[in-house]
Design an enzyme around this catalytic site. Structure first.
Site, PDB file in Angstrom:
ATOM      1  N   THR A  75     -12.410  -4.036   1.772  1.00 25.48           N
ATOM      2  CA  THR A  75     -12.772  -2.658   2.005  1.00 25.48           C
ATOM      3  C   THR A  75     -11.884  -1.965   2.915  1.00 25.48           C
ATOM      4  OG1 THR A  75     -14.195  -3.230   3.874  1.00 25.48           O
ATOM      5  CG2 THR A  75     -14.851  -2.457   1.171  1.00 25.48           C
ATOM      6  N   TRP A  76     -11.178  -1.272   3.240  1.00 20.96           N
ATOM      7  CA  TRP A  76     -10.308  -0.388   4.035  1.00 20.96           C
ATOM      8  C   TRP A  76     -10.635   0.512   5.121  1.00 20.96           C
ATOM      9  CZ3 TRP A  76      -4.612  -0.277   3.365  1.00 20.96           C
ATOM     10  CH2 TRP A  76      -4.675  -1.756   2.626  1.00 20.96           C
TER      11      TRP A  76
ATOM     12  N   ASP B 278      -1.518 -11.681  -5.714  1.00 18.70           N
ATOM     13  CA  ASP B 278      -0.679 -11.437  -4.642  1.00 18.70           C
ATOM     14  C   ASP B 278      -0.978 -10.266  -3.903  1.00 18.70           C
ATOM     15  OD1 ASP B 278       2.309  -9.753  -3.730  1.00 18.70           O
ATOM     16  OD2 ASP B 278       0.749  -7.578  -4.194  1.00 18.70           O
TER      17      ASP B 278
ATOM     18  N   TYR C  22      -3.246  -5.900   4.058  1.00 15.19           N
ATOM     19  CA  TYR C  22      -4.635  -5.009   2.964  1.00 15.19           C
ATOM     20  C   TYR C  22      -5.517  -5.421   3.376  1.00 15.19           C
ATOM     21  CZ  TYR C  22      -0.680  -5.109  -1.198  1.00 15.19           C
ATOM     22  OH  TYR C  22       0.686  -5.133  -1.487  1.00 15.19           O
TER      23      TYR C  22
HETATM   24  N1  NAP Z   1       4.681  -4.186  -2.330  1.00 19.72           N
HETATM   25  C1  NAP Z   1       4.344  -3.503  -2.298  1.00 19.72           C
HETATM   26  O1  NAP Z   1       5.281  -2.496  -1.706  1.00 19.72           O
HETATM   27  C2  NAP Z   1       3.060  -3.039  -3.025  1.00 19.72           C
HETATM   28  C3  NAP Z   1       3.007  -1.412  -2.966  1.00 19.72           C
HETATM   29  C4  NAP Z   1       1.427  -1.073  -3.368  1.00 19.72           C
HETATM   30  C5  NAP Z   1       0.516  -2.061  -4.740  1.00 19.72           C
HETATM   31  N2  NAP Z   1       0.864  -3.378  -4.172  1.00 19.72           N
HETATM   32  C6  NAP Z   1       0.488  -4.355  -4.952  1.00 19.72           C
HETATM   33  O2  NAP Z   1       0.162  -3.509  -6.225  1.00 19.72           O
HETATM   34  C7  NAP Z   1      -1.156  -3.842  -6.647  1.00 19.72           C
HETATM   35  C8  NAP Z   1      -1.786  -2.982  -7.850  1.00 19.72           C
HETATM   36  O3  NAP Z   1      -1.380  -1.734  -7.345  1.00 19.72           O
HETATM   37  P1  NAP Z   1      -2.166  -0.221  -8.138  1.00 19.72           P
HETATM   38  O4  NAP Z   1      -4.029  -0.962  -7.065  1.00 19.72           O
HETATM   39  O5  NAP Z   1      -1.577   0.612  -7.719  1.00 19.72           O
HETATM   40  O6  NAP Z   1      -1.959  -0.792  -9.326  1.00 19.72           O
HETATM   41  P2  NAP Z   1      -2.442  -0.494 -11.161  1.00 19.72           P
HETATM   42  O7  NAP Z   1      -2.871  -1.691 -11.709  1.00 19.72           O
HETATM   43  O8  NAP Z   1      -1.273   0.200 -11.174  1.00 19.72           O
HETATM   44  O9  NAP Z   1      -4.028   0.516 -10.937  1.00 19.72           O
HETATM   45  C9  NAP Z   1      -3.196   2.040 -10.625  1.00 19.72           C
HETATM   46  C10 NAP Z   1      -5.055   2.985 -10.318  1.00 19.72           C
HETATM   47  O10 NAP Z   1      -5.285   2.990 -11.928  1.00 19.72           O
HETATM   48  C11 NAP Z   1      -6.546   2.288 -12.674  1.00 19.72           C
HETATM   49  N3  NAP Z   1      -6.958   1.767 -13.411  1.00 19.72           N
HETATM   50  C12 NAP Z   1      -6.207   0.275 -13.432  1.00 19.72           C
HETATM   51  N4  NAP Z   1      -6.549   0.111 -15.159  1.00 19.72           N
HETATM   52  C13 NAP Z   1      -7.066   1.061 -15.502  1.00 19.72           C
HETATM   53  C14 NAP Z   1      -7.643   1.789 -16.642  1.00 19.72           C
HETATM   54  N5  NAP Z   1      -7.566   0.926 -17.658  1.00 19.72           N
HETATM   55  N6  NAP Z   1      -8.849   3.186 -16.941  1.00 19.72           N
HETATM   56  C15 NAP Z   1      -8.877   3.350 -15.730  1.00 19.72           C
HETATM   57  N7  NAP Z   1      -7.721   3.139 -14.867  1.00 19.72           N
HETATM   58  C16 NAP Z   1      -7.416   2.159 -14.974  1.00 19.72           C
HETATM   59  C17 NAP Z   1      -7.387   2.024 -10.940  1.00 19.72           C
HETATM   60  O11 NAP Z   1      -8.206   1.858 -10.696  1.00 19.72           O
HETATM   61  P3  NAP Z   1      -9.724   1.247 -11.191  1.00 19.72           P
HETATM   62  O12 NAP Z   1      -9.770   0.011  -9.692  1.00 19.72           O
HETATM   63  O13 NAP Z   1     -11.090   1.936 -10.816  1.00 19.72           O
HETATM   64  O14 NAP Z   1      -9.658   0.219 -12.298  1.00 19.72           O
HETATM   65  C18 NAP Z   1      -6.272   1.596  -9.644  1.00 19.72           C
HETATM   66  O15 NAP Z   1      -7.063   2.459  -9.026  1.00 19.72           O
HETATM   67  C19 NAP Z   1      -1.721  -4.289  -5.476  1.00 19.72           C
HETATM   68  O16 NAP Z   1      -2.878  -4.345  -5.412  1.00 19.72           O
HETATM   69  C20 NAP Z   1      -1.181  -4.891  -4.196  1.00 19.72           C
HETATM   70  O17 NAP Z   1      -1.316  -6.398  -4.997  1.00 19.72           O
HETATM   71  C21 NAP Z   1       2.514  -3.579  -3.186  1.00 19.72           C
END
Ligand code: NAP
Length: 331
Positions: A25-26, A55, A60
């Site tokens: 939790t942030w 990852d 985080y």
């Molecule tokens: N290297 C970097 O600079 C960097 C920066 C940012 C992130 N990251 C990494 O990337 C990971 C993923 O990032 P992310 O969480 O932004 O990725 P994401 O998988 O693109 O998810 C983004 C949002 O989409 C929603 N979502 C996902 N699947 C869904 C579905 N089937 N239906 C409805 N909503 C959906 C999620 O909400 P729900 O939780 O409600 O499903 C989440 O709020 C992070 O945990 C981190 O490890 C790396």
């Protein structure tokens, strides 16, 4: 789940990874049993789907994402050897940081070593499989980074090294000094952020639109293809992006068009728009690894269906053009 071998390593990873940023939790509250139980469920769901790459980053949830993962590993120690654990360092929240405040980049050698030691402690693991530098810095001192990597490798604390959000030129500079291969570049990539794929493809996009190719329009920093040439795995962070799920009326027309195409393909494949958007990345011959970050078990299961979707090149191209239209609108 199909898997990839990462070049220059003995690592084999699932082709979809789980991003752990949402496990903690942030806030400033101490880790509680509910957070650990919820993380345990999400990690087990990801494992059940065949995900083996997890990852992290030291910042985080202010370290709590790693800490909660460590608590789960403590109760299921056998999991550690079955997974590939990666983390990042170099981004630092100044004291009292709140969302929207500036984030510092610290790539000093002593910071890298102490950040990894902190990650290992929180993760309850004696080593990281992969350490990435989380961001580039204008004040990068590659000799210092090379020494830190050397020390971490010699002490057995990090097996392999990579970068995140680095350009081709920045990687070349590091490679001049770092002795270990740089095996991964984790970048922002997806249908809502396809710039790295669009880069250098302006000619092809003009042809696909039946328009006269623009003169010298390409910027071609070439990071995507450089990573391919160097056999670096390209990992896609935030591959979906919350905007994909925004209320239709609040979306830009280009985004609506993209979502409509995704919905049609989801119906055809009996999956979801999210799964199709991930399959779009998986279809690319570079072997892109999307890092999904959902904190909803049903979404994780649905999103992993991407692994089973067979894409046609024509459909891929249609979505590519829609992503480029959207990108052009937002630039
Ligand atoms: N290297 C970097 O600079 C960097 C920066 C940012 C992130 N990251 C990494 O990337 C990971 C993923 O990032 P992310 O969480 O932004 O990725 P994401 O998988 O693109 O998810 C983004 C949002 O989409 C929603 N979502 C996902 N699947 C869904 C579905 N089937 N239906 C409805 N909503 C959906 C999620 O909400 P729900 O939780 O409600 O499903 C989440 O709020 C992070 O945990 C981190 O490890 C790396």
């Amino acid at each position: 789940m199909k898997s990839y071998h990462i070049a220059h390593t003995d690592l084999v990873v699932s082709r979809i990874a789980y991003g752990c940023a949402g496990l903690g939790t942030w806030d400033n509250a101490a880790l509680d049993a509910n957070t650990v139980a919820a993380a345990d469920r999400l990690i087990k769901t990801a494992l059940d789907q065949g995900i083996t790459l997890f990852d992290h980053a030291d910042l985080y949830a202010f370290g709590k994402s790693e800490a909660v993962f460590g608590e789960v590993l403590k109760t299921s120690p056998a999991v550690r050897e079955k997974i590939v654990l990666q983390s990042k360092c170099g981004q630092v929240f100044p004291k009292g940081w709140r969302p929207g405040d500036p984030i510092k980049v610290d790539l000093r050698g002593e910071h890298i070593v102490s950040a990894v030691e902190g990650s290992l402690k929180r993760l309850c693991s004696s080593y990281l499989d992969i350490l990435m530098l989380h961001a580039p810095s204008p004040l990068i001192r590659p000799q210092e980074i090379a020494q830190a990597f050397e020390d971490l490798h010699r002490m057995g604390k990090v097996r392999y090294f990579g970068v995140s959000n680095y350009s081709a030129a920045q990687i070349k500079l590091l490679k001049k000094f770092v002795r270990q291969p740089l095996i991964v570049n984790q970048v922002h990539l997806g249908l809502l952020c396809a710039d790295l794929l669009i880069d250098g493809m302006e000619f092809a996009l003009a042809l696909a639109k039946g328009a006269a190719p623009a003169r010298e329009e390409h910027t071609a920093a070439g990071t995507f293809d450089y990573c391919r040439v160097q056999d670096m795995q390209i990992q896609a962070w935030s591959p979906l992006g919350a905007d994909l799920f925004a209320v239709p009326t609040s979306r830009a027309p280009e985004l609506n068009a993209l979502v409509q195409s995704l919905t049609a393909l989801a119906q055809l494949t009996n999956t979801t728009s999210a799964a199709v958007a991930l399959a779009w990345l998986l279809h690319h011959p570079a072997g892109i690894v999307p890092i999904i970050g959902s904190t909803n078990s049903e979404h994780i299961v649905g999103n992993c269906a991407a692994d089973r979707i067979m894409f046609r090149d024509e459909d891929w191209n249609d979505l590519f053009i829609a992503a480029a239209d959207l990108s052009r609108r937002s630039t």
